[in-house]
Design an enzyme around this catalytic site. Sequence first.
Site, mmCIF file in Angstrom:
data_model
loop_
_atom_site.group_PDB
_atom_site.id
_atom_site.type_symbol
_atom_site.label_atom_id
_atom_site.label_comp_id
_atom_site.label_asym_id
_atom_site.label_seq_id
_atom_site.Cartn_x
_atom_site.Cartn_y
_atom_site.Cartn_z
ATOM 1 C CD GLU A 12 52.780 -9.665 23.205
ATOM 2 O OE1 GLU A 12 53.652 -10.517 23.387
ATOM 3 O OE2 GLU A 12 51.831 -9.480 23.958
ATOM 4 C CG HIS A 119 56.370 -14.599 32.435
ATOM 5 N ND1 HIS A 119 57.543 -14.612 33.153
ATOM 6 C CD2 HIS A 119 55.475 -13.889 33.186
ATOM 7 C CE1 HIS A 119 57.360 -13.936 34.296
ATOM 8 N NE2 HIS A 119 56.117 -13.481 34.332
ATOM 9 C CE1 TYR A 120 48.317 -13.567 34.128
ATOM 10 C CE2 TYR A 120 49.656 -15.406 34.889
ATOM 11 C CZ TYR A 120 48.772 -14.374 35.148
ATOM 12 O OH TYR A 120 48.336 -14.163 36.429
ATOM 13 C CG HIS A 121 52.457 -10.373 28.864
ATOM 14 N ND1 HIS A 121 52.996 -11.587 28.521
ATOM 15 C CD2 HIS A 121 52.262 -9.709 27.710
ATOM 16 C CE1 HIS A 121 53.147 -11.647 27.210
ATOM 17 N NE2 HIS A 121 52.699 -10.518 26.689
ATOM 18 C CB VAL A 122 47.042 -7.950 31.698
ATOM 19 C CG1 VAL A 122 45.755 -7.306 31.219
ATOM 20 C CG2 VAL A 122 46.765 -9.232 32.475
#
Length: 164
Positions: A12, A119-122
């Site tokens: 990322e 900070h999780y994210h899909v």
Amino acid sequence: MPDVLFAPWRYEYLVSDKTGGNCFFCEAASSEDDRESLVVHRGRKVFVILNRYPYTNGHVMVAPCAHEASLSQSPEDTRAEIIETVALAERILTEAYRTDGLNVGINLGSAAGAGVADHYHVHVVPRWSGDTNFMTVAGDVRVVPEEPAATLARLRPLFAGARA
Ligand SMILES: [Zn+2]
């Protein structure tokens, strides 16, 4: 060259300072400038944001508005909205980009490749048959002809007019 990219979201590239300080997702969640922050859609407890350095056109991320590190730390109603919004993104991206498939995935923790680990994210990444013929993640080469602003302009009205 792999036929399937198992984890296109492994690497990322986010503009935030990864060593600490402000959280990229929290900043976007509280931003009042959706164009600048590349926010596509705001739900009740979650939002959809473009990946500024996408793997393919239409690469979006669905994240909780609250600073939560993992699914298990996320309240049940937030988790439910996350998956409903991923389903909405699936429908919209499939239509808008005429995709042949989508990669959907979450990296939990920096060891799993999360660029923003707390900070999780899909990730929802459009795919087309044969796209690995000209695009490789391993080689860090991307074929992304569409500017983020154009992606934003294309997707925002679709999310605005849709129901999860
Ligand atoms: Zn955050």
